[in-house]
Design a protein around this motif. Structure first.
Motif, PDB file in Angstrom:
ATOM      1  N   VAL A  53       0.956  -1.381   0.028  1.00  0.00           N
ATOM      2  CA  VAL A  53       0.096   0.061   0.199  1.00  0.00           C
ATOM      3  C   VAL A  53       0.767   1.281   0.035  1.00  0.00           C
ATOM      4  N   SER A  54       1.948   1.507   0.730  1.00  0.00           N
ATOM      5  CA  SER A  54       2.856   2.377   0.952  1.00  0.00           C
ATOM      6  C   SER A  54       3.584   2.548  -0.194  1.00  0.00           C
ATOM      7  N   ALA A  56       2.553   1.711  -3.364  1.00  0.00           N
ATOM      8  CA  ALA A  56       1.562   2.314  -4.358  1.00  0.00           C
ATOM      9  C   ALA A  56       1.292   3.755  -4.207  1.00  0.00           C
ATOM     10  N   THR A  57       1.297   4.145  -2.711  1.00  0.00           N
ATOM     11  CA  THR A  57       0.985   5.377  -2.413  1.00  0.00           C
ATOM     12  C   THR A  57       2.132   6.257  -2.885  1.00  0.00           C
ATOM     13  N   ILE A  58       3.369   5.930  -2.457  1.00  0.00           N
ATOM     14  CA  ILE A  58       4.449   6.708  -2.933  1.00  0.00           C
ATOM     15  C   ILE A  58       4.482   6.718  -4.389  1.00  0.00           C
ATOM     16  N   ALA A  60       2.132   6.853  -6.628  1.00  0.00           N
ATOM     17  CA  ALA A  60       0.907   7.705  -7.105  1.00  0.00           C
ATOM     18  C   ALA A  60       1.574   9.098  -6.941  1.00  0.00           C
ATOM     19  N   ILE A  61       2.205   9.711  -5.646  1.00  0.00           N
ATOM     20  CA  ILE A  61       2.560  10.687  -5.468  1.00  0.00           C
ATOM     21  C   ILE A  61       3.655  11.170  -6.474  1.00  0.00           C
ATOM     22  N   TRP A  62       4.676  10.237  -6.883  1.00  0.00           N
ATOM     23  CA  TRP A  62       5.579  10.419  -7.600  1.00  0.00           C
ATOM     24  C   TRP A  62       4.898  10.728  -8.865  1.00  0.00           C
ATOM     25  N   ARG A  85       4.435  17.686  -2.071  1.00  0.00           N
ATOM     26  CA  ARG A  85       4.425  16.029  -2.437  1.00  0.00           C
ATOM     27  C   ARG A  85       5.451  15.450  -2.021  1.00  0.00           C
ATOM     28  N   ALA A  89       5.736  12.382   0.732  1.00  0.00           N
ATOM     29  CA  ALA A  89       6.194  10.928   0.123  1.00  0.00           C
ATOM     30  C   ALA A  89       7.349  10.622   1.416  1.00  0.00           C
ATOM     31  N   ILE A  92       5.709   8.612   4.707  1.00  0.00           N
ATOM     32  CA  ILE A  92       4.794   7.281   4.430  1.00  0.00           C
ATOM     33  C   ILE A  92       5.621   6.177   5.153  1.00  0.00           C
ATOM     34  N   SER A  96       3.566   3.836   7.649  1.00  0.00           N
ATOM     35  CA  SER A  96       3.125   2.546   7.242  1.00  0.00           C
ATOM     36  C   SER A  96       3.963   1.545   8.269  1.00  0.00           C
TER      37      SER A  96
END
Length: 107
Positions: A53-54, A56-58, A60-62, A85, A89, A92, A96
């Motif tokens: 999950v982390s 994928a989140t990083i 998406a932010i990138w 942003r 990141a 995170i 997590s």
């Protein structure tokens, strides 16, 4: 002072790379499972879920950060949004890790 966009992108990419590396460092095989790797890995499923999950989140932010910097002509135009942003990141991995340490079933 006008910063070059390429310098800001290089710095931001470094922050994202370090954040993703910190995620991996938190995953380990618990003591007592040396002979049973699969059982040891499965017992750590919250850590692996938090990693996925982390990551994928990083990612998406990138991607959002990459889109912002693509349209910049100088680093002063959207620097606060792009760097916020990057800062997000950076935290995170710590968040997590705390989520992965929670006991299953506890809200």
């Amino acid at each position: 002072m006008v910063l070059r966009v390429a310098r800001m992108e290089a710095f931001s990419d470094g922050v994202f790379a370090i954040a993703i590396t910190l995620l991996v460092l938190e995953i380990a095989i618990p003591p007592g499972f040396e002979g049973h790797l699969l059982r040891g890995v499965l017992s750590q499923w919250p850590s692996y879920l938090a990693y996925i999950v982390s990551f994928a989140t990083i990612g998406a932010i990138w991607l959002g950060h990459n889109t912002i910097t693509h349209y910049m002509h100088s680093a002063n135009t959207l620097i606060s949004q792009a760097e916020s942003r990057t800062a997000a990141a950076g935290v995170i991995p710590a968040v997590s890790h705390q989520i992965a340490l929670r006991e299953p079933g506890i809200a």
